[in-house]
Design a protein around this motif. Sequence first.
Motif, mmCIF file in Angstrom:
data_model
loop_
_atom_site.group_PDB
_atom_site.id
_atom_site.type_symbol
_atom_site.label_atom_id
_atom_site.label_comp_id
_atom_site.label_asym_id
_atom_site.label_seq_id
_atom_site.Cartn_x
_atom_site.Cartn_y
_atom_site.Cartn_z
ATOM 1 N N SER A 100 58.046 -84.405 4.776
ATOM 2 C CA SER A 100 59.451 -83.984 4.977
ATOM 3 C C SER A 100 59.531 -82.474 4.928
ATOM 4 O O SER A 100 59.785 -81.882 3.887
ATOM 5 N N ASN A 101 59.230 -81.857 6.053
ATOM 6 C CA ASN A 101 59.448 -80.413 6.192
ATOM 7 C C ASN A 101 59.764 -80.111 7.652
ATOM 8 O O ASN A 101 59.680 -80.982 8.522
ATOM 9 N N SER A 102 60.119 -78.887 7.903
ATOM 10 C CA SER A 102 60.566 -78.517 9.244
ATOM 11 C C SER A 102 59.426 -78.339 10.235
ATOM 12 O O SER A 102 59.639 -78.280 11.442
ATOM 13 N N GLY A 140 51.266 -79.934 2.352
ATOM 14 C CA GLY A 140 52.100 -80.016 3.536
ATOM 15 C C GLY A 140 51.794 -78.996 4.604
ATOM 16 O O GLY A 140 52.548 -78.863 5.576
ATOM 17 N N LYS A 141 50.694 -78.260 4.461
ATOM 18 C CA LYS A 141 50.324 -77.219 5.415
ATOM 19 C C LYS A 141 49.019 -77.573 6.118
ATOM 20 O O LYS A 141 48.229 -78.390 5.645
#
Length: 268
Positions: free
Chosen positions: A187-189, A148-149
């Motif tokens: 699904s992350n900020s 997710g990065k």
Amino acid sequence: MSKKTRRHEEEEHADESWLLPYSDLMTLLLALFIVLYSMSAADAEKFEAMSDAFRAEFTSGTGILDHTSVIPKDNASSDQSAEEITSKKMTKDQQASLIKQEQIDLENLKEQIDQYIQKNGLTDQLDTKLNQSQLMITISDTALFASGKANVKPESKQLATAISGMLQQFPDYEIVVSGHTDNIPISNSEYESNWDLSSDRALQFMKILLTNTKLDPQKFTPVGYGEYHPLVDNSTNINRAKNRRVEVSLIRKYQENNQVLDVTAAKE
């Protein structure tokens, strides 16, 4: 004979007024003949132009128009047509040579990258593919990023540096750096969608490549494809892992089916 009669005869003999309309008529006839001649000469030139066009198309032998010249002329047009045909043939030969040399260069680069992959035990994380349009280097996301990065792992920057060093041997190629994800919604900020994640990953990896100042930034393009260009279906975890990747593609400049040769590039 009386003086009156003699004077009348002299006046009749001196009347030459008919010469004026006669001279006008002769002038008009002369102008008509000049116009007719010029029209016939123009038609002959048109016929010669048509004859030259046919000769240019049928250069393998003597055509029926080779000896139909109405007005004798030199062989300048014929020689010019031959030069144009020779020029085109040289261009095709040159293009074939460029295609061959490009294939050799890209094969050599692929071999260098494959050797690097083998030497560093990266066969599960990197792959290369050479086809008719590009040389593509595929890098698994796990080799570069945390889940997710988009920031490249510190230990993976050496890989990017090694790839950039090999790319600098071919500075004239357009290079596309593309990011891909699986179809699991993120699904992350930090990222709203897989589009955002894939685009940022392509951009971040490209920036590390361009720390090599011998590479031209104008030749690089970052692209984010999100989940929409998968290698395999996303039905399993293994397949989804294959789809999460970054691709570095060197776009060919010359292809077998190219109809037009880039003369400027050929001279370089």
